[in-house]
Design a protein around this motif. Structure first.
Motif, PDB file in Angstrom:
ATOM      1  N   LEU A 130       0.827  -1.203   0.000  1.00 46.69           N
ATOM      2  CA  LEU A 130       0.000   0.000   0.000  1.00 46.69           C
ATOM      3  C   LEU A 130       0.861   1.252   0.000  1.00 46.69           C
ATOM      4  O   LEU A 130       1.751   1.402   0.836  1.00 46.69           O
ATOM      5  CB  LEU A 130      -0.877  -0.007   1.266  1.00 46.69           C
ATOM      6  CG  LEU A 130      -1.882   1.119   1.422  1.00 46.69           C
ATOM      7  CD1 LEU A 130      -3.015   0.957   0.418  1.00 46.69           C
ATOM      8  CD2 LEU A 130      -2.467   1.127   2.829  1.00 46.69           C
ATOM      9  N   ASP A 131       0.580   2.130  -0.969  1.00 51.86           N
ATOM     10  CA  ASP A 131       1.165   3.465  -0.939  1.00 51.86           C
ATOM     11  C   ASP A 131       0.053   4.393  -0.468  1.00 51.86           C
ATOM     12  O   ASP A 131      -0.887   4.661  -1.214  1.00 51.86           O
ATOM     13  CB  ASP A 131       1.627   3.830  -2.360  1.00 51.86           C
ATOM     14  CG  ASP A 131       2.160   5.257  -2.427  1.00 51.86           C
ATOM     15  OD1 ASP A 131       2.049   5.970  -1.402  1.00 51.86           O
ATOM     16  OD2 ASP A 131       2.663   5.646  -3.483  1.00 51.86           O
ATOM     17  N   PRO A 132       0.143   4.897   0.781  1.00 46.48           N
ATOM     18  CA  PRO A 132      -0.988   5.658   1.335  1.00 46.48           C
ATOM     19  C   PRO A 132      -1.371   6.862   0.473  1.00 46.48           C
ATOM     20  O   PRO A 132      -2.532   7.240   0.413  1.00 46.48           O
ATOM     21  CB  PRO A 132      -0.514   6.086   2.725  1.00 46.48           C
ATOM     22  CG  PRO A 132       0.878   5.638   2.880  1.00 46.48           C
ATOM     23  CD  PRO A 132       1.255   4.777   1.713  1.00 46.48           C
ATOM     24  N   ALA A 133      -0.392   7.430  -0.235  1.00 43.18           N
ATOM     25  CA  ALA A 133      -0.696   8.605  -1.054  1.00 43.18           C
ATOM     26  C   ALA A 133      -1.636   8.271  -2.203  1.00 43.18           C
ATOM     27  O   ALA A 133      -2.444   9.085  -2.630  1.00 43.18           O
ATOM     28  CB  ALA A 133       0.605   9.187  -1.592  1.00 43.18           C
ATOM     29  N   LYS A 134      -1.522   7.031  -2.705  1.00 45.30           N
ATOM     30  CA  LYS A 134      -2.326   6.672  -3.876  1.00 45.30           C
ATOM     31  C   LYS A 134      -3.584   5.878  -3.517  1.00 45.30           C
ATOM     32  O   LYS A 134      -4.343   5.483  -4.386  1.00 45.30           O
ATOM     33  CB  LYS A 134      -1.484   5.801  -4.821  1.00 45.30           C
ATOM     34  CG  LYS A 134      -0.393   6.569  -5.505  1.00 45.30           C
ATOM     35  CD  LYS A 134       0.244   5.693  -6.576  1.00 45.30           C
ATOM     36  CE  LYS A 134       1.604   6.240  -6.960  1.00 45.30           C
ATOM     37  NZ  LYS A 134       2.588   5.190  -7.146  1.00 45.30           N
ATOM     38  N   ASN A 135      -3.731   5.580  -2.253  1.00 45.71           N
ATOM     39  CA  ASN A 135      -4.818   4.673  -1.860  1.00 45.71           C
ATOM     40  C   ASN A 135      -5.690   5.245  -0.744  1.00 45.71           C
ATOM     41  O   ASN A 135      -5.977   4.574   0.241  1.00 45.71           O
ATOM     42  CB  ASN A 135      -4.239   3.337  -1.382  1.00 45.71           C
ATOM     43  CG  ASN A 135      -3.809   2.491  -2.551  1.00 45.71           C
ATOM     44  OD1 ASN A 135      -4.626   1.930  -3.256  1.00 45.71           O
ATOM     45  ND2 ASN A 135      -2.509   2.432  -2.761  1.00 45.71           N
ATOM     46  N   ALA A 136      -6.094   6.495  -0.927  1.00 44.84           N
ATOM     47  CA  ALA A 136      -6.850   7.157   0.142  1.00 44.84           C
ATOM     48  C   ALA A 136      -8.104   6.376   0.537  1.00 44.84           C
ATOM     49  O   ALA A 136      -8.464   6.326   1.698  1.00 44.84           O
ATOM     50  CB  ALA A 136      -7.219   8.559  -0.289  1.00 44.84           C
ATOM     51  N   ARG A 137      -8.726   5.753  -0.440  1.00 43.49           N
ATOM     52  CA  ARG A 137      -9.999   5.108  -0.121  1.00 43.49           C
ATOM     53  C   ARG A 137      -9.882   3.618   0.210  1.00 43.49           C
ATOM     54  O   ARG A 137     -10.844   2.972   0.566  1.00 43.49           O
ATOM     55  CB  ARG A 137     -10.977   5.292  -1.275  1.00 43.49           C
ATOM     56  CG  ARG A 137     -11.510   6.734  -1.282  1.00 43.49           C
ATOM     57  CD  ARG A 137     -12.767   6.823  -2.034  1.00 43.49           C
ATOM     58  NE  ARG A 137     -12.505   6.675  -3.451  1.00 43.49           N
ATOM     59  CZ  ARG A 137     -13.405   6.883  -4.389  1.00 43.49           C
ATOM     60  NH1 ARG A 137     -14.625   7.210  -4.066  1.00 43.49           N
ATOM     61  NH2 ARG A 137     -13.108   6.743  -5.654  1.00 43.49           N
ATOM     62  N   PHE A 138      -8.648   3.117   0.078  1.00 41.75           N
ATOM     63  CA  PHE A 138      -8.455   1.683   0.255  1.00 41.75           C
ATOM     64  C   PHE A 138      -8.850   1.207   1.654  1.00 41.75           C
ATOM     65  O   PHE A 138      -9.548   0.199   1.814  1.00 41.75           O
ATOM     66  CB  PHE A 138      -6.990   1.339  -0.027  1.00 41.75           C
ATOM     67  CG  PHE A 138      -6.675  -0.104   0.174  1.00 41.75           C
ATOM     68  CD1 PHE A 138      -6.937  -1.026  -0.826  1.00 41.75           C
ATOM     69  CD2 PHE A 138      -6.152  -0.562   1.379  1.00 41.75           C
ATOM     70  CE1 PHE A 138      -6.673  -2.375  -0.628  1.00 41.75           C
ATOM     71  CE2 PHE A 138      -5.884  -1.904   1.580  1.00 41.75           C
ATOM     72  CZ  PHE A 138      -6.148  -2.812   0.575  1.00 41.75           C
ATOM     73  N   MET A 139      -8.415   1.955   2.676  1.00 43.89           N
ATOM     74  CA  MET A 139      -8.691   1.504   4.043  1.00 43.89           C
ATOM     75  C   MET A 139     -10.189   1.542   4.345  1.00 43.89           C
ATOM     76  O   MET A 139     -10.696   0.755   5.129  1.00 43.89           O
ATOM     77  CB  MET A 139      -7.912   2.349   5.067  1.00 43.89           C
ATOM     78  CG  MET A 139      -6.457   1.983   5.197  1.00 43.89           C
ATOM     79  SD  MET A 139      -6.156   0.208   5.479  1.00 43.89           S
ATOM     80  CE  MET A 139      -6.888  -0.041   7.093  1.00 43.89           C
TER      81      MET A 139
END
Ligand code: SAH
Length: 250
Positions: free
Chosen positions: A206-215
């Motif tokens: 996971l790259d948090p910058a690119k996956n804002a909605r993932f969590m």
């Protein structure tokens, strides 16, 4: 005839949480709505004015609910220990939290109270609940309305939820108990989500910058399954093992 009507004891485990209520009259109205339907467990997160004479007047004979209300500073404190956290929203949102109508909410609440408390969270009069606050909720609950005017007054919204909870006690008495496992609490789930977020970065998934909605998606997935304490332990054990392995591979 309802003279000998005994309230279901599970109703005392349904916690009504009000976030940053601006009008003390609404707090009083909520207390009354709750007591009318047999609820008593009220938590106020940063109310603008409380205690208040206006609230007491509006509460009428539900002053005991106001007196017993707990005032806290954060939503985390308000929902700590709850087995299920449900956010009431006038708006159906684009990012999908698992959604329930008010009747389904009451059924879920009544099947959970044997195991622990349920928190129903209500938002501000002007702006409702933020997305960050909804992230702390396992479900979004909605009262069906006229589509062109969906926002009920705060105490009217609590009234509808409380009424459905009372009605669900009757339905529940003819069904067998649904859950026997020890469900994880809101704070235990929060610990798991933080661990998951960290572990997914450690293993370079996971790259948090690119996956804002993932969590948000992950929360939705796990909240739907209603994890118990043991399952959270197992999942966290797996995460820890993956983190150790990733560390060794570096
Ligand atoms: N203007 C706000 C609504 C505020 S009403 C908004 O658009 O979000 C105050 C609170 O009452 C809401 O945050 C929600 O918790 C509850 N509420 C009002 N109408 C509701 C409805 N139709 N379904 C579920 N909850 C509702």
């Amino acid at each position: 005839m309802i003279e000998d009507y005994a309230l279901h004891e599970g109703l005392s485990k349904i916690r009504i949480v009000l976030i940053e209520t601006s009008h003390p009259g609404n707090i009083g109205g909520v207390a009354r709505a709750m007591k009318n339907m047999g609820l008593s467990n009220l938590v106020l997160v940063n109310p603008k004015e409380f205690p208040s004479i206006v609230a007491s007047q509006r509460a009428s004979s539900a002053g005991d609910v106001l007196d017993g209300a707990r005032v806290v500073a954060t939503l985390d404190e308000a929902v700590a220990g709850a087995k299920v956290v449900i956010g009431a929203s006038a708006r159906l949102r684009k990012v999908a939290w698992p959604q329930l109508n008010v009747r389904e909410t009451a059924e879920l609440a009544l099947t959970t109270v044997d195991d622990g408390e349920v928190a129903l969270v209500f938002g501000r009069e002007d702006s409702g609940l933020s997305n960050a606050e909804m992230d702390k909720c396992h479900y979004l609950a909605h009262i069906p309305t006229n589509p062109v005017y969906s926002s009920l007054n705060l105490s009217a919204a609590v009234q509808v939820f409380a009424y459905e909870c009372l009605m669900a006690t009757e339905i529940q008495s003819v069904h067998s108990k649904g859950y026997t496992s020890d469900l994880a609490t809101a704070d235990q789930l929060e610990g798991f989500y933080e661990h998951l977020f960290q572990a997914l970065q450690d293993i370079k998934f996971l790259d948090p910058a690119k996956n804002a909605r993932f969590m948000r998606r992950m929360r939705r997935l796990f909240n739907r399954t209603r994890l118990d304490v043991k399952e959270v332990d197992i999942l966290r054990g797996i995460l820890t093992a993956a983190q150790k392995q990733a560390n060794r591979d570096q």
